[in-house]
Design a protein around this motif. Structure first.
Motif, PDB file in Angstrom:
ATOM      1  N   ILE A  40       0.828  -1.206   0.000  1.00  0.00           N
ATOM      2  CA  ILE A  40       0.000   0.000   0.000  1.00  0.00           C
ATOM      3  C   ILE A  40       0.866   1.261   0.000  1.00  0.00           C
ATOM      4  CG2 ILE A  40      -1.605   1.359   1.408  1.00  0.00           C
ATOM      5  CD1 ILE A  40      -2.866  -1.297   2.285  1.00  0.00           C
ATOM      6  N   VAL A  41       1.869   1.298   0.882  1.00  0.00           N
ATOM      7  CA  VAL A  41       2.742   2.475   0.965  1.00  0.00           C
ATOM      8  C   VAL A  41       3.539   2.639  -0.326  1.00  0.00           C
ATOM      9  CG1 VAL A  41       4.686   3.515   2.188  1.00  0.00           C
ATOM     10  CG2 VAL A  41       2.888   2.345   3.480  1.00  0.00           C
ATOM     11  N   ARG A  42       4.017   1.529  -0.865  1.00  0.00           N
ATOM     12  CA  ARG A  42       4.786   1.579  -2.114  1.00  0.00           C
ATOM     13  C   ARG A  42       3.942   2.140  -3.247  1.00  0.00           C
ATOM     14  NH1 ARG A  42       4.728  -1.901  -6.360  1.00  0.00           N
ATOM     15  NH2 ARG A  42       6.556  -1.969  -7.729  1.00  0.00           N
ATOM     16  N   ARG A  43       2.694   1.691  -3.363  1.00  0.00           N
ATOM     17  CA  ARG A  43       1.828   2.176  -4.436  1.00  0.00           C
ATOM     18  C   ARG A  43       1.479   3.647  -4.228  1.00  0.00           C
ATOM     19  NH1 ARG A  43      -3.776   1.175  -6.848  1.00  0.00           N
ATOM     20  NH2 ARG A  43      -3.261   1.063  -9.056  1.00  0.00           N
ATOM     21  N   PHE A  44       1.303   4.038  -2.981  1.00  0.00           N
ATOM     22  CA  PHE A  44       1.052   5.447  -2.681  1.00  0.00           C
ATOM     23  C   PHE A  44       2.204   6.314  -3.182  1.00  0.00           C
ATOM     24  CE2 PHE A  44       2.373   8.717   0.429  1.00  0.00           C
ATOM     25  CZ  PHE A  44       1.398   9.660   0.177  1.00  0.00           C
ATOM     26  N   VAL A  45       3.417   5.929  -2.856  1.00  0.00           N
ATOM     27  CA  VAL A  45       4.599   6.704  -3.249  1.00  0.00           C
ATOM     28  C   VAL A  45       4.747   6.744  -4.768  1.00  0.00           C
ATOM     29  CG1 VAL A  45       7.130   6.810  -3.155  1.00  0.00           C
ATOM     30  CG2 VAL A  45       5.810   6.270  -1.076  1.00  0.00           C
ATOM     31  N   LEU A  46       4.598   5.586  -5.418  1.00  0.00           N
ATOM     32  CA  LEU A  46       4.790   5.524  -6.872  1.00  0.00           C
ATOM     33  C   LEU A  46       3.724   6.335  -7.615  1.00  0.00           C
ATOM     34  CD1 LEU A  46       5.781   1.763  -7.384  1.00  0.00           C
ATOM     35  CD2 LEU A  46       7.266   3.777  -7.469  1.00  0.00           C
ATOM     36  N   LEU A  47       2.474   6.250  -7.175  1.00  0.00           N
ATOM     37  CA  LEU A  47       1.410   7.027  -7.819  1.00  0.00           C
ATOM     38  C   LEU A  47       1.633   8.524  -7.638  1.00  0.00           C
ATOM     39  CD1 LEU A  47      -1.773   4.937  -6.926  1.00  0.00           C
ATOM     40  CD2 LEU A  47      -0.943   5.438  -9.229  1.00  0.00           C
TER      41      LEU A  47
ATOM     42  N   LEU B 274      -3.520  11.858 -10.079  1.00  0.00           N
ATOM     43  CA  LEU B 274      -2.838  10.674  -9.564  1.00  0.00           C
ATOM     44  C   LEU B 274      -2.474  10.828  -8.094  1.00  0.00           C
ATOM     45  CD1 LEU B 274      -0.463   9.541 -12.475  1.00  0.00           C
ATOM     46  CD2 LEU B 274      -2.650   8.557 -11.771  1.00  0.00           C
ATOM     47  N   GLN B 275      -2.164  12.054  -7.686  1.00  0.00           N
ATOM     48  CA  GLN B 275      -1.826  12.283  -6.286  1.00  0.00           C
ATOM     49  C   GLN B 275      -3.027  12.029  -5.382  1.00  0.00           C
ATOM     50  OE1 GLN B 275      -0.925  14.024  -8.967  1.00  0.00           O
ATOM     51  NE2 GLN B 275       0.604  15.586  -8.508  1.00  0.00           N
ATOM     52  N   ARG B 276      -4.218  12.475  -5.826  1.00  0.00           N
ATOM     53  CA  ARG B 276      -5.416  12.206  -5.023  1.00  0.00           C
ATOM     54  C   ARG B 276      -5.702  10.704  -4.991  1.00  0.00           C
ATOM     55  NH1 ARG B 276     -11.062  15.384  -5.027  1.00  0.00           N
ATOM     56  NH2 ARG B 276      -9.913  16.471  -3.392  1.00  0.00           N
ATOM     57  N   ILE B 277      -5.539  10.039  -6.115  1.00  0.00           N
ATOM     58  CA  ILE B 277      -5.725   8.586  -6.145  1.00  0.00           C
ATOM     59  C   ILE B 277      -4.773   7.919  -5.156  1.00  0.00           C
ATOM     60  CG2 ILE B 277      -5.354   6.536  -7.581  1.00  0.00           C
ATOM     61  CD1 ILE B 277      -6.492   8.109  -9.943  1.00  0.00           C
ATOM     62  N   ALA B 278      -3.541   8.419  -5.101  1.00  0.00           N
ATOM     63  CA  ALA B 278      -2.545   7.864  -4.181  1.00  0.00           C
ATOM     64  C   ALA B 278      -2.972   8.036  -2.731  1.00  0.00           C
ATOM     65  CB  ALA B 278      -1.195   8.545  -4.414  1.00  0.00           C
ATOM     66  N   VAL B 279      -3.444   9.224  -2.385  1.00  0.00           N
ATOM     67  CA  VAL B 279      -3.885   9.506  -1.014  1.00  0.00           C
ATOM     68  C   VAL B 279      -5.056   8.604  -0.631  1.00  0.00           C
ATOM     69  CG1 VAL B 279      -4.990  11.241   0.460  1.00  0.00           C
ATOM     70  CG2 VAL B 279      -3.046  11.883  -0.989  1.00  0.00           C
ATOM     71  N   CYS B 280      -6.012   8.470  -1.540  1.00  0.00           N
ATOM     72  CA  CYS B 280      -7.178   7.621  -1.266  1.00  0.00           C
ATOM     73  C   CYS B 280      -6.776   6.160  -1.107  1.00  0.00           C
ATOM     74  CB  CYS B 280      -8.206   7.757  -2.389  1.00  0.00           C
ATOM     75  SG  CYS B 280      -8.979   9.376  -2.474  1.00  0.00           S
ATOM     76  N   TYR B 281      -5.851   5.711  -1.941  1.00  0.00           N
ATOM     77  CA  TYR B 281      -5.402   4.319  -1.858  1.00  0.00           C
ATOM     78  C   TYR B 281      -4.706   4.066  -0.524  1.00  0.00           C
ATOM     79  CZ  TYR B 281      -3.555  -0.199  -3.311  1.00  0.00           C
ATOM     80  OH  TYR B 281      -3.280  -1.537  -3.390  1.00  0.00           O
ATOM     81  N   LEU B 282      -3.899   5.019  -0.085  1.00  0.00           N
ATOM     82  CA  LEU B 282      -3.162   4.848   1.173  1.00  0.00           C
ATOM     83  C   LEU B 282      -4.122   4.702   2.351  1.00  0.00           C
ATOM     84  CD1 LEU B 282      -0.517   4.923   2.851  1.00  0.00           C
ATOM     85  CD2 LEU B 282      -0.794   7.412   2.939  1.00  0.00           C
TER      86      LEU B 282
ATOM     87  N   ILE C 180       2.882  -6.125 -22.218  1.00  0.00           N
ATOM     88  CA  ILE C 180       3.572  -5.122 -21.411  1.00  0.00           C
ATOM     89  C   ILE C 180       2.525  -4.291 -20.680  1.00  0.00           C
ATOM     90  CG2 ILE C 180       5.109  -3.117 -21.441  1.00  0.00           C
ATOM     91  CD1 ILE C 180       6.343  -4.264 -23.998  1.00  0.00           C
ATOM     92  N   TYR C 181       2.487  -4.413 -19.383  1.00  0.00           N
ATOM     93  CA  TYR C 181       1.527  -3.683 -18.568  1.00  0.00           C
ATOM     94  C   TYR C 181       2.270  -2.965 -17.438  1.00  0.00           C
ATOM     95  CZ  TYR C 181      -1.632  -6.911 -20.953  1.00  0.00           C
ATOM     96  OH  TYR C 181      -2.293  -7.631 -21.909  1.00  0.00           O
ATOM     97  N   ILE C 182       1.994  -1.693 -17.288  1.00  0.00           N
ATOM     98  CA  ILE C 182       2.604  -0.915 -16.196  1.00  0.00           C
ATOM     99  C   ILE C 182       1.591  -0.773 -15.095  1.00  0.00           C
ATOM    100  CG2 ILE C 182       3.751   1.236 -15.579  1.00  0.00           C
ATOM    101  CD1 ILE C 182       5.208  -0.394 -17.695  1.00  0.00           C
ATOM    102  N   ARG C 183       1.856  -1.444 -13.988  1.00  0.00           N
ATOM    103  CA  ARG C 183       0.946  -1.386 -12.842  1.00  0.00           C
ATOM    104  C   ARG C 183       1.766  -1.010 -11.619  1.00  0.00           C
ATOM    105  NH1 ARG C 183      -1.132  -6.748 -15.100  1.00  0.00           N
ATOM    106  NH2 ARG C 183      -2.709  -6.090 -16.602  1.00  0.00           N
ATOM    107  N   LEU C 184       1.503   0.140 -11.069  1.00  0.00           N
ATOM    108  CA  LEU C 184       2.285   0.621  -9.911  1.00  0.00           C
ATOM    109  C   LEU C 184       1.819  -0.051  -8.619  1.00  0.00           C
ATOM    110  CD1 LEU C 184       2.390   4.404 -10.811  1.00  0.00           C
ATOM    111  CD2 LEU C 184       4.025   2.623 -11.397  1.00  0.00           C
TER     112      LEU C 184
END
Length: 383
Positions: free
Chosen positions: A86-93, A132-140, A379-383
């Protein structure tokens, strides 16, 4: 999920990918235009709803749905691996949002006679928040909540508390009015600082004001919406229900949310800029309704031959989002977007909206070629 999370499992769901792909295409139609566009593709200045307002909320809902699939791999337990994911995806997004925006700034600078790296690395005016930053915050925050709260009733209680609490904050903080005293503006100014906020919002008189539509405080209802999507993901993965039952449940839930959102909107305005409680309920209701329809067509009726185009977009969403911004800016700076627009304008009898719409559709098809190539190469990019 029953009283405790039971239906684990991961894996992609075609209906989810297709709806995400449809939403990405709509996002391109809304964001990338040449010349005058149709009014329904404009976001309202403040209150009100338009087709454009349905795009971003759908991503939030679908992120919650996908969260159930991805965190199911960890049995929804708060261990080192699940929290790290979760934290990793937050940072990458969050970083991806910044990187994409800085690349676009750098490209613009080159065509204005400046340097790419000098502009891209100039962080003095970096907008901290964004899509993407808001998506990251919500995901976290939503991700951590579902790891520590397994009970469905407790999750519903948290959702209600977030939406009601946020509504109270707006009510006492002038949050429903477009003014500098709005609590959303005051809070973001204090935390983000004006230099790092969105400063291009147009007011009713055509002037610009400082207001971040993806600000920090207004992310609270988005977290609630993510949790609502998570519960829908649990329904989609419920092995005790067949496809028709899932579709029926989703239609009922979607309709109930729409009715609730409408009734509450009689007292609290439903609009995207402040992401109000009735706005959340209406958006999730629409998202769940469309997801139910796609599930019925794809999974129940087994009619999926038409899905490939949107699946390609939806299964590589990060690439779609990045390419949409970067490729459009590059083509626009090169003057390559105005060429088809000018050629189409006479054919469209001088209707700028139609010419602009067709030009954007051509861009969608161009982007599809890139995404299709990546899909063929797996080839799929998934953070």
């Amino acid at each position: 999920m029953g009283d405790k999370t039971q239906n684990k499992g991961s894996g992609r769901v075609l209906a989810v990918d297709v709806l995400r792909g449809l939403t990405i295409c709509l996002m391109i139609l809304v964001d990338d235009n040449v010349g005058e566009e149709f009014e329904f593709l404009h976001h309202p200045v403040w209150t009100g709803l338009s087709l454009a307002d349905f795009v971003f909320p759908c991503f939030i809902t679908l992120m919650g749905v996908s969260m159930f699939f991805s965190l199911g791999k960890f049995n929804f337990e708060p261990n080192g691996k699940s929290v790290f994911r979760i934290v990793r995806r937050f940072v990458l997004l969050f970083l991806a949002g910044w990187i994409i925006s800085r690349i676009c700034v750098g490209i613009d600078s080159v065509f204005d006679g400046g340097g790419f790296f000098a502009a891209a690395l100039d962080l003095s005016g970096l907008r901290i928040m964004g899509v993407l930053q808001r998506i990251a915050v919500c995901y976290l925050f939503a991700g951590l909540i579902v790891l520590f709260v397994h009970n469905r009733k407790a999750l519903i209680g948290i959702i209600v508390a977030l939406l009601v609490g946020y509504s109270i904050i707006l009510g006492f903080g002038n949050g429903y009015d477009l003014s500098d005293s709005n609590v959303l503006i005051v809070f973001d100014k204090a935390v983000l600082t004006p230099e790092h906020m969105y400063n291009k919002m147009t007011t009713y008189d055509g002037s610009r004001m400082l207001f971040d539509p993806e600000g920090l405080l207004s992310s609270i209802p988005c977290i609630a919406q993510t949790l609502m999507g998570f519960l829908i993901g649990g329904l989609l993965k419920d092995k005790d229900k067949d496809g028709k039952t899932k579709v029926l449940y989703m239609f009922i839930i979607g309709f109930a949310l729409l009715v609730a959102g409408y009734l509450i909107s009689l007292f609290i305005p439903a609009f995207k800029k402040a992401w109000t409680m009735p706005f959340v309920l209406i958006m999730v209701g629409v998202d769940v309704g469309f997801l139910a329809l796609l599930t019925w067509i794809i999974d129940v009726k087994k009619k999926n031959k038409w899905c490939k185009f949107f699946q390609v977009y939806g299964s590589n969403a990060i690439v779609s989002f990045a390419a949409m911004d970067i490729l459009w800016v590059l083509l626009d700076d090169l003057g390559l977007t105005i060429i088809p627009y000018n050629l189409l304008l006479p054919i469209c009898f001088g209707c700028e909206g139609v010419a602009s719409l067709i030009t954007t559709i051509l861009f969608i098809l161009l982007l599809y070629v890139l995404l299709y190539f990546l899909d063929k190469k797996k080839i799929y990019i998934r953070l």
